[in-house]
Structure formats: C-alpha cells, structure tokens
Design an enzyme around this catalytic site. Sequence first.
Site, PDB file in Angstrom:
ATOM      1  N   TRP A 106     -30.362   9.097  12.248  1.00  0.00           N
ATOM      2  CA  TRP A 106     -30.617   7.956  11.123  1.00  0.00           C
ATOM      3  C   TRP A 106     -31.553   8.434   9.901  1.00  0.00           C
ATOM      4  O   TRP A 106     -31.355   8.149   8.806  1.00  0.00           O
ATOM      5  CB  TRP A 106     -30.990   6.494  11.684  1.00  0.00           C
ATOM      6  CG  TRP A 106     -29.912   6.275  12.679  1.00  0.00           C
ATOM      7  CD1 TRP A 106     -29.974   6.031  13.979  1.00  0.00           C
ATOM      8  CD2 TRP A 106     -28.690   5.752  12.485  1.00  0.00           C
ATOM      9  NE1 TRP A 106     -28.861   5.667  14.633  1.00  0.00           N
ATOM     10  CE2 TRP A 106     -28.142   5.361  13.376  1.00  0.00           C
ATOM     11  CE3 TRP A 106     -27.950   5.581  10.933  1.00  0.00           C
ATOM     12  CZ2 TRP A 106     -26.531   5.024  13.612  1.00  0.00           C
ATOM     13  CZ3 TRP A 106     -26.530   5.132  10.845  1.00  0.00           C
ATOM     14  CH2 TRP A 106     -25.854   4.891  12.359  1.00  0.00           C
ATOM     15  N   ASP A 176     -37.895   2.642   8.717  1.00  0.00           N
ATOM     16  CA  ASP A 176     -36.514   2.057   9.368  1.00  0.00           C
ATOM     17  C   ASP A 176     -37.079   1.637  10.680  1.00  0.00           C
ATOM     18  O   ASP A 176     -37.137   2.390  11.410  1.00  0.00           O
ATOM     19  CB  ASP A 176     -35.401   2.900   9.297  1.00  0.00           C
ATOM     20  CG  ASP A 176     -34.193   2.681   9.937  1.00  0.00           C
ATOM     21  OD1 ASP A 176     -34.041   1.592  10.330  1.00  0.00           O
ATOM     22  OD2 ASP A 176     -33.641   3.381  10.114  1.00  0.00           O
ATOM     23  N   LYS A 200     -29.773  -5.671  16.349  1.00  0.00           N
ATOM     24  CA  LYS A 200     -30.129  -5.224  17.690  1.00  0.00           C
ATOM     25  C   LYS A 200     -31.250  -6.482  18.030  1.00  0.00           C
ATOM     26  O   LYS A 200     -31.067  -6.838  19.224  1.00  0.00           O
ATOM     27  CB  LYS A 200     -30.897  -3.819  17.543  1.00  0.00           C
ATOM     28  CG  LYS A 200     -29.755  -2.969  16.990  1.00  0.00           C
ATOM     29  CD  LYS A 200     -30.409  -1.643  16.527  1.00  0.00           C
ATOM     30  CE  LYS A 200     -29.450  -0.733  15.745  1.00  0.00           C
ATOM     31  NZ  LYS A 200     -28.178  -0.271  16.251  1.00  0.00           N
TER      32      LYS A 200
HETATM   33  N1  PMP Z   1     -31.146   3.085  11.456  1.00  0.00           N
HETATM   34  C1  PMP Z   1     -31.213   2.812  12.815  1.00  0.00           C
HETATM   35  C2  PMP Z   1     -32.439   3.380  13.327  1.00  0.00           C
HETATM   36  C3  PMP Z   1     -30.232   2.699  13.506  1.00  0.00           C
HETATM   37  O1  PMP Z   1     -30.149   2.656  14.699  1.00  0.00           O
HETATM   38  C4  PMP Z   1     -28.847   2.228  12.888  1.00  0.00           C
HETATM   39  C5  PMP Z   1     -27.628   1.362  13.382  1.00  0.00           C
HETATM   40  N2  PMP Z   1     -27.468   1.953  14.652  1.00  0.00           N
HETATM   41  C6  PMP Z   1     -28.803   2.409  11.483  1.00  0.00           C
HETATM   42  C7  PMP Z   1     -30.026   2.625  10.688  1.00  0.00           C
HETATM   43  C8  PMP Z   1     -27.707   1.934  10.507  1.00  0.00           C
HETATM   44  O2  PMP Z   1     -27.731   0.430  10.509  1.00  0.00           O
HETATM   45  P1  PMP Z   1     -26.568  -0.297   9.819  1.00  0.00           P
HETATM   46  O3  PMP Z   1     -25.439  -0.185  10.907  1.00  0.00           O
HETATM   47  O4  PMP Z   1     -26.994  -1.874   9.825  1.00  0.00           O
HETATM   48  O5  PMP Z   1     -26.330   0.175   8.743  1.00  0.00           O
END
Ligand code: PMP
Length: 365
Positions: A106, A176, A200
């Site tokens: 991520w 994030d 989550k």
């Molecule tokens: N950052 C992290 C740490 C994640 O775990 C995730 C999704 N699993 C995301 C970003 C992406 O998030 P989204 O699907 O809400 O765009």
Amino acid sequence: MKQSIRSVYNFNAGPSALPLPVLEKAQQELVDFRGTGMSIMELSHRSKAYDDVHNEAIARLKRLFSIPDNYEVLFLQGGASLQFSMIPMSFLNPGQKAGYVMTGAWAEKAFDEAKLFGEPYQVASTKENNHSTIPGVNDLQYNEDDAYVHLTSNNTIYGTQWKEFPDTGDVPLIADMSSDIMSKPIDVSKFGLIYAGAQKNLGPSGVTVVIIRKDLLERSNQEIPTMLNYNTHAKSNSLYHTPPTFGIYMLGEVLRWIDELGGLEAVAKQNEEKAKLIYDVIDGSGGFYRGHAEPESRSLMNITFKLADESLEKKFLDQAKEAGFVGLNGHRSVGGCRASTYNSVPVEACLALSEFMTRFQKNNS
Ligand code: PMP
C-alpha cells in the site's frame, strides 16, 4: 459479547466483520428510521434526521479518538486509494520532495501516485526483509523542507504495525491508518493528516475518514478540482455533495458500540488479548506455524503466518473453511495465511481459531 451466535467466524481482511449488535440495530431501523416512516437510505442528506446522524458520528469520532480542536474530520469517498492521489495533489508541488516509508504494497501504491505530482523518495524501506519489520522511529532519513512524510501505520498484507510513531517536527506526518484506525488510543497531534477507508475497523466500505490539521487545509494547493480539494469538504461539513449516508450511519453505530465497550482503551485491551491467543499458538508450535512478521513489529490487526510444511497449507485452509472460519487465506500477492482481527472480531472467534490451530497441528504432526 453476543456474537458467538453467528454461523461463521469472520477473519476477512476488509470489508470485514461488523459488530452483531450494530447489524441487528440497523436491521431493526432499516424500514422505518426512528419514526420518519422512511429508511435512512431514503432520507434527504439535507434533512434534520440525517444531519443528526452525520454530526453525531463526527462528534463521537472526535471524542473517542481524542482529536484536538485544530483538526477537521471529513467523510469522503474513493477509499484510501483516492487519498494516495489527493495528498500529493494538495501538498506536493512539482520539484518538491516528500518522504515515503516503504513498508509494503500500500505504501508503494501511495508512493507511485505521488510521482505524478512531485518528487517522492524513500525515507526507509523494509523491502529487503520482505516487509517483516517496521523501521525504527529514529531511522527515517527525511529533510526538514520535505512537503510531508508518509507512513502506513499497519501493513494489512504483511502483518506489521507501528508501535510508536516518529516525531517529524515541522514536517507534517501523514498516515494511512486504513487497517488499524481507532484500534487503540494514539496521539493524533503528532499527525498532519490521517486517513482510512472505514471498511476494516469502523464500518462498511464507501466511507473514507480523513482527519486533517487546519493549517494544512490553509496550505493546500487550490488549483485542483473542487471535489478533490479538502477545503471543499471541510467548509461544508462533508456535505458539499451527497455523502454515503448509509455508510456514515453504520460508522456512527460502530462508534457507539465502541463507546459502550468502554472506548479505545477497552478496545485496545481486547485487541491485544485476541492477537495474543493466536500468536501464542504460532510461538508455541515449535515451528509448525511460522509468523511472517518479526515479533517486535507484529500487527494486532493482521496476523500473517505460513505452515512450515507448505503441502499442509491447503489442507489447513480447507479444514478451517469447513469448520466455519472465513477469510484465512493470505493476500493473493503473498499467499500463506492471514487472520484479520479488527475491532469487531469477537474474542470467541480468536479463541476458536487458536483451538483449531492447536488441534490441526496435533492431527498433522
Ligand atoms: N491502505 C491500506 C493499508 C489498506 O489495507 C488498503 C485496503 N486493503 C488500502 C490502503 C486501500 O484501501 P481502499 O480499498 O479503501 O482504497
């Protein structure tokens, strides 16, 4: 908790488990929301009934997370992924640098988006050890004139989590927190901006929580599309356009549930207890189960492990599925197993998984 009556143990990585009492309340209120004669989904987002839900969710989030007065809480759309772009679009100008801490997939996605706007660089990376650790808070090599430093507080795929956060002084720290927001109390004042998809720890997908310090709003680039400008949403209390009303209602109810549990201290204690149940089995298995993360960097939200005998992994996952455990497959990019133990996953589910793992080892060694 009453969740033991559910037919499965949900360890999904996101969207993931929601508290049963919240689902039941939503069900009860679904057709006639608090005497309006309409569902919450049918209400105008300009109505008093919806406005109360919206404002209560913001107020509760601020109170539970001890957010200082010089921050705004925004409810946006586009997931954490849109924040990967909105952040550099707002704060990183051509030729300017921003430091990214590379602790997983991520972080890489966030980094790649920043390249479209300025010059992101890596202040630390754990790639060499396959993202099994978190850098030390004093090991970040950033510059005093960086636009910001960005980190991922919990690495959902690799199962690592920051235990303490760096102090970046005048350089705004941006995090994030998609996979561990409000799983424990933290000092929000260390951050310039915090963002997280709700799906989550806080509610259903479709709502993105952004907590932004007011001076960053003032500093942000204004020559960008209206909907991508944080100020648009801050000025209108996240009601510039139609917000995801049902998701915000659910988020508000999850926050109420957290409040009733005793707030973030209570949630943190429970999260520690839950993760310990599973890590203890891994550690006590004599190498039958192998944790991916180094013990000091382990996540309390995503527990990643493999079976030493890889040929047993499919059997483990198949039998777990049969026994009612959902979502134990590791992320498709890394394989192995992962148990996501977010706020709403009950202690009983973790206890049941730890017992299943012990039993499986006994039957297969
Ligand atoms: N950052 C992290 C740490 C994640 O775990 C995730 C999704 N699993 C995301 C970003 C992406 O998030 P989204 O699907 O809400 O765009």
